[in-house]
Motif scaffolding. Structure first.
Motif, mmCIF file in Angstrom:
data_model
loop_
_atom_site.group_PDB
_atom_site.id
_atom_site.type_symbol
_atom_site.label_atom_id
_atom_site.label_comp_id
_atom_site.label_asym_id
_atom_site.label_seq_id
_atom_site.Cartn_x
_atom_site.Cartn_y
_atom_site.Cartn_z
ATOM 1 N N ALA A 37 32.324 45.862 54.303
ATOM 2 C CA ALA A 37 33.297 46.048 53.225
ATOM 3 C C ALA A 37 33.329 44.838 52.306
ATOM 4 O O ALA A 37 32.960 43.722 52.693
ATOM 5 N N THR A 38 33.780 45.082 51.073
ATOM 6 C CA THR A 38 34.056 44.027 50.101
ATOM 7 C C THR A 38 35.468 44.244 49.586
ATOM 8 O O THR A 38 35.807 45.332 49.119
ATOM 9 N N ARG A 39 36.294 43.195 49.683
ATOM 10 C CA ARG A 39 37.687 43.314 49.252
ATOM 11 C C ARG A 39 38.080 42.085 48.448
ATOM 12 O O ARG A 39 37.589 40.982 48.711
ATOM 13 N N ARG A 40 38.962 42.297 47.482
ATOM 14 C CA ARG A 40 39.517 41.201 46.692
ATOM 15 C C ARG A 40 41.008 41.080 46.960
ATOM 16 O O ARG A 40 41.709 42.087 47.000
ATOM 17 N N PHE A 41 41.444 39.843 47.115
ATOM 18 C CA PHE A 41 42.859 39.542 47.299
ATOM 19 C C PHE A 41 43.260 38.664 46.115
ATOM 20 O O PHE A 41 42.742 37.554 45.966
ATOM 21 N N LEU A 42 44.160 39.147 45.289
ATOM 22 C CA LEU A 42 44.480 38.474 44.039
ATOM 23 C C LEU A 42 45.861 37.848 44.066
ATOM 24 O O LEU A 42 46.778 38.356 44.717
ATOM 25 N N ALA A 43 45.985 36.743 43.349
ATOM 26 C CA ALA A 43 47.258 36.040 43.225
ATOM 27 C C ALA A 43 47.304 35.405 41.844
ATOM 28 O O ALA A 43 46.295 35.349 41.128
ATOM 29 N N ASP A 44 48.483 34.917 41.450
ATOM 30 C CA ASP A 44 48.629 34.277 40.152
ATOM 31 C C ASP A 44 47.892 32.938 40.130
ATOM 32 O O ASP A 44 47.898 32.186 41.112
ATOM 33 N N HIS A 45 47.271 32.661 38.982
ATOM 34 C CA HIS A 45 46.619 31.366 38.778
ATOM 35 C C HIS A 45 47.599 30.407 38.122
ATOM 36 O O HIS A 45 48.276 30.764 37.163
ATOM 37 N N HIS A 46 47.687 29.179 38.668
ATOM 38 C CA HIS A 46 48.646 28.193 38.159
ATOM 39 C C HIS A 46 47.926 26.927 37.726
ATOM 40 O O HIS A 46 46.876 26.561 38.265
ATOM 41 N N GLN A 47 48.516 26.234 36.768
ATOM 42 C CA GLN A 47 48.114 24.871 36.446
ATOM 43 C C GLN A 47 48.951 23.910 37.291
ATOM 44 O O GLN A 47 50.014 24.256 37.780
ATOM 45 N N GLY A 48 48.464 22.692 37.436
ATOM 46 C CA GLY A 48 49.224 21.685 38.169
ATOM 47 C C GLY A 48 49.223 21.863 39.664
ATOM 48 O O GLY A 48 50.181 21.473 40.346
ATOM 49 N N VAL A 49 48.130 22.421 40.198
ATOM 50 C CA VAL A 49 48.019 22.618 41.650
ATOM 51 C C VAL A 49 47.409 21.355 42.270
ATOM 52 O O VAL A 49 46.334 20.916 41.846
ATOM 53 N N PRO A 50 48.037 20.753 43.255
ATOM 54 C CA PRO A 50 47.464 19.551 43.876
ATOM 55 C C PRO A 50 46.146 19.841 44.589
ATOM 56 O O PRO A 50 45.819 20.994 44.911
ATOM 57 N N HIS A 51 45.398 18.787 44.855
ATOM 58 C CA HIS A 51 44.169 18.909 45.638
ATOM 59 C C HIS A 51 44.493 19.360 47.068
ATOM 60 O O HIS A 51 45.584 19.119 47.576
ATOM 61 N N PRO B 267 51.901 38.437 54.038
ATOM 62 C CA PRO B 267 50.495 38.593 53.637
ATOM 63 C C PRO B 267 50.378 39.230 52.258
ATOM 64 O O PRO B 267 51.264 39.956 51.812
ATOM 65 N N ILE B 268 49.270 38.953 51.602
ATOM 66 C CA ILE B 268 48.940 39.600 50.326
ATOM 67 C C ILE B 268 47.968 40.735 50.623
ATOM 68 O O ILE B 268 46.963 40.544 51.322
ATOM 69 N N ALA B 269 48.268 41.910 50.093
ATOM 70 C CA ALA B 269 47.429 43.088 50.348
ATOM 71 C C ALA B 269 46.173 43.042 49.499
ATOM 72 O O ALA B 269 46.158 42.451 48.412
ATOM 73 N N PRO B 270 45.082 43.662 49.958
ATOM 74 C CA PRO B 270 43.886 43.743 49.124
ATOM 75 C C PRO B 270 44.179 44.482 47.838
ATOM 76 O O PRO B 270 45.011 45.390 47.802
ATOM 77 N N ASP B 271 43.510 44.080 46.765
ATOM 78 C CA ASP B 271 43.782 44.596 45.427
ATOM 79 C C ASP B 271 42.566 45.381 44.943
ATOM 80 O O ASP B 271 41.429 44.976 45.166
ATOM 81 N N LEU B 272 42.832 46.467 44.245
ATOM 82 C CA LEU B 272 41.749 47.268 43.687
ATOM 83 C C LEU B 272 41.423 46.883 42.253
ATOM 84 O O LEU B 272 40.546 47.466 41.633
ATOM 85 N N GLU B 273 42.110 45.874 41.736
ATOM 86 C CA GLU B 273 41.865 45.429 40.355
ATOM 87 C C GLU B 273 40.426 44.973 40.215
ATOM 88 O O GLU B 273 39.878 44.267 41.051
ATOM 89 N N ARG B 274 39.792 45.373 39.126
ATOM 90 C CA ARG B 274 38.404 44.993 38.868
ATOM 91 C C ARG B 274 38.358 43.851 37.870
ATOM 92 O O ARG B 274 39.210 43.746 36.997
ATOM 93 N N THR B 275 37.344 43.011 38.012
ATOM 94 C CA THR B 275 37.180 41.910 37.064
ATOM 95 C C THR B 275 36.508 42.394 35.810
ATOM 96 O O THR B 275 36.476 41.703 34.831
#
Length: 267
Positions: free
Chosen positions: A195-209, A259-267
């Motif tokens: 299987a191939t699955r994508r798990f998506l979340a919001d992208h933020h600026q100012g994220v520490p290392h 948990p974050i569920a797998p997302d069907l959103e396509r790039t």
């Protein structure tokens, strides 16, 4: 809860390498054994930094002492991260083989810490080649970023690159951090043999290392991709604009994240 042996870099101040992975797993109740490949004052991105790689013979002596005390063979998992020289890569491979020869071989997660976009490799080419040839083939799970996956395979497309690694090695799953996604989104691309699955979340600026180190550690502890990303996203949300990840300060929050569920959103 798991016992996890980790081989990577360590900093005296801040949260990257072992200094991110270990406290995150300890906050979740896991037991961590640490073998530092490099000791630094802090992340090299800060104006002043001091430290150097730990000699491999010293690392081997530390490992052998752990073994002699009976503290090595009972680890359920191994995580490798920053390996600054070919000899460090060979040490990691030898240690994996030793533990896999035990009655209860551990699961092995390899974070192939080679470099990132746009700078490219940040370890020497011979060290990168040794990691690719000696350590990556011993992994059960790989957690590369997009640059590292492409460097390991010579493929630009992450789905095709992951499929190639699965075909050419015994790796069971690849979790690619920060794969291509729509604007404002980031996440994990998980590719297995079925299987191939994508798990998506919001992208933020100012994220520490250190977020990649935490994700690889959560993976090594046996968390599902969605569970690991759920914890990580909550930790990020509560660390934005801070100098370092707020692992201890916000542990009561991020350790309880859903948990974050797998997302069907396509790039």
């Amino acid at each position: 809860m798991a016992r996890i042996l980790m081989i990577s870099s360590w900093v005296a101040y801040g949260h990257v390498g072992l200094s991110a992975a270990a406290p995150a797993l300890q906050a979740l109740g896991h037991t961590v054994t640490q073998l530092p490949t490099t000791t630094l004052s802090n992340h090299p991105a800060w104006p002043h930094v001091a430290g150097s790689p730990v000699p491999v013979d010293r690392l081997a002596a530390m490992r052998d002492a752990l073994d002699a005390n009976g503290w090595l063979a009972d680890h359920e998992a191994v995580l490798t991260g920053y390996l600054p020289t070919p000899d460090h890569a060979a040490f990691a491979a030898e240690t994996i083989d030793r533990l896999r020869a035990s009655d209860h071989p551990p699961a092995v997660t390899v974070d192939p810490t080679l470099g990132d976009l746009p700078k490219g490799l940040y370890i020497a080419a011979d060290a990168a080649a040794a990691l690719r040839d000696l350590v990556v083939p011993r992994a059960d799970i790989l957690t590369p970023n997009l640059f590292e996956l492409g460097w390991l395979t010579g493929e630009d497309d992450p789905d095709r690159a992951a499929a190639r690694l699965l075909q050419d090695t015994e790796v069971k799953a690849i979790r690619v951090t920060s794969p291509p996604a729509k604007p404002g989104r980031t996440g994990i691309l998980e590719v297995t043999r079925t299987a191939t699955r994508r798990f998506l979340a919001d992208h933020h600026q100012g994220v520490p290392h250190g977020v990649g180190d935490v994700f690889s550690a959560l993976t090594a502890a046996g968390l599902s991709c969605g569970a690991a990303l759920g914890h990580l996203q909550s930790l990020i949300d509560h660390s934005l604009q801070a100098d370092h990840l707020r692992i201890a300060e916000t542990a009561a929050i991020w350790t309880r994240a859903a948990p974050i569920a797998p997302d069907l959103e396509r790039t």
